[in-house]
Design an enzyme around this catalytic site. Structure first.
Site, mmCIF file in Angstrom:
data_model
loop_
_atom_site.group_PDB
_atom_site.id
_atom_site.type_symbol
_atom_site.label_atom_id
_atom_site.label_comp_id
_atom_site.label_asym_id
_atom_site.label_seq_id
_atom_site.Cartn_x
_atom_site.Cartn_y
_atom_site.Cartn_z
ATOM 1 N N VAL A 10 37.222 25.887 10.064
ATOM 2 C CA VAL A 10 37.399 26.983 9.118
ATOM 3 C C VAL A 10 37.883 26.360 7.819
ATOM 4 O O VAL A 10 38.465 25.275 7.813
ATOM 5 C CB VAL A 10 38.391 28.044 9.628
ATOM 6 C CG1 VAL A 10 37.814 28.807 10.807
ATOM 7 C CG2 VAL A 10 39.734 27.424 10.005
ATOM 8 N N SER A 11 37.649 27.052 6.707
ATOM 9 C CA SER A 11 37.868 26.425 5.408
ATOM 10 C C SER A 11 39.321 26.363 4.968
ATOM 11 O O SER A 11 39.674 25.563 4.114
ATOM 12 C CB SER A 11 37.045 27.144 4.333
ATOM 13 O OG SER A 11 35.673 26.968 4.601
ATOM 14 N N ASN A 12 40.178 27.213 5.518
ATOM 15 C CA ASN A 12 41.586 27.157 5.153
ATOM 16 C C ASN A 12 42.422 27.755 6.277
ATOM 17 O O ASN A 12 41.909 28.304 7.243
ATOM 18 C CB ASN A 12 41.854 27.900 3.831
ATOM 19 C CG ASN A 12 41.388 29.341 3.884
ATOM 20 O OD1 ASN A 12 41.846 30.102 4.726
ATOM 21 N ND2 ASN A 12 40.488 29.725 2.988
ATOM 22 N N GLN A 15 42.081 31.504 7.439
ATOM 23 C CA GLN A 15 40.921 31.965 8.189
ATOM 24 C C GLN A 15 41.139 31.731 9.693
ATOM 25 O O GLN A 15 41.880 30.839 10.097
ATOM 26 C CB GLN A 15 39.663 31.248 7.717
ATOM 27 C CG GLN A 15 39.246 31.661 6.310
ATOM 28 C CD GLN A 15 37.910 31.062 5.926
ATOM 29 O OE1 GLN A 15 37.451 30.099 6.516
ATOM 30 N NE2 GLN A 15 37.288 31.641 4.914
ATOM 31 N N GLU A 161 34.509 30.128 -1.162
ATOM 32 C CA GLU A 161 34.236 30.423 0.245
ATOM 33 C C GLU A 161 34.045 31.929 0.440
ATOM 34 O O GLU A 161 33.140 32.361 1.150
ATOM 35 C CB GLU A 161 35.399 29.921 1.110
ATOM 36 C CG GLU A 161 35.150 29.987 2.597
ATOM 37 C CD GLU A 161 34.214 28.916 3.112
ATOM 38 O OE1 GLU A 161 33.670 29.081 4.209
ATOM 39 O OE2 GLU A 161 34.014 27.911 2.390
#
Length: 202
Positions: A10-12, A15, A161
């Site tokens: 996941v991007s951060n 999330q 994102e």
């Protein structure tokens, strides 16, 4: 003895990885064998991915990933990692959302050719989509400024994102629930962010 591993990204940290974890465990991957990174997919300098590839994954093992964009975002890098895993290490890969990307099937020359070809096409499409989103983002910001929209602190929360998720939601490739899960936002915040995107003409 061969093992089956899973990889989740996941991007951060805001999330949630639950959807990817559930998909992998439904396919029989043990939770202890799933490696999770919470950072951007711009490159492969991710601690859990590097641990998986360098220390765990061996010849004959199987790596499962929910979708190709969870592996990475850069076309060239995805191809390079695919070759590292399948040819240099000798492990197999299954991309759950794309049945054609399954190196356990059709291991003859034609099967390998088809799998590699599909991978290259999908990687190119994914990277091209991101380029188009960046272009629309720049054009949208310019149009919004011309309309007098102010880009203060709240607008800064609209990340690239989220714009990718918002664009897929607008195009109908994601349901509202899926978009909310991917963004890590509840319904109220998701729709508030979506309104900001519309105000900026994305």
């Amino acid at each position: 003895m061969a093992y089956t591993y899973g990889y989740v990204r996941v991007s951060n940290r805001e999330q949630h990885e639950d959807r990817q974890l559930i998909s992998l465990m439904d396919k029989g991957v043990l939770k202890r064998n799933i490696y999770v990174d919470k950072q951007s997919g711009k490159d492969f300098e991710r601690p859990k991915y590097q641990e998986l590839v360098r220390e765990r994954l061996k010849q004959g093992d199987l790596l499962m990933i929910k979708s190709i964009d969870r592996l990475g975002r850069n076309y060239t890098d995805i191809i390079e990692q695919w070759k590292l895993i399948t040819r240099e290490i000798g492990a197999d890969i299954i991309i759950l959302d794309m049945p054609l990307l399954d190196t356990t099937q059709n291991k003859d020359l034609l099967g390998t050719f088809i799998s590699d070809l599909v991978l290259q096409i999908l990687s190119f499409i994914a990277e091209n989509e991101r380029d188009n989103i960046r272009q629309r983002q720049a054009e949208g910001i310019l149009a919004a400024r011309r309309r007098g929209v102010q880009f203060g602190r709240p607008q800064a929360q609209v990340t690239q994102e989220f714009l990718l998720i918002y664009t897929r939601w607008q195009e109908g490739t994601l349901s509202s629930r899926e978009a909310q899960e991917l963004s890590g936002y509840g319904p109220d915040k998701f729709y508030r962010m979506a309104r900001r995107c519309r105000e900026m003409d994305f």
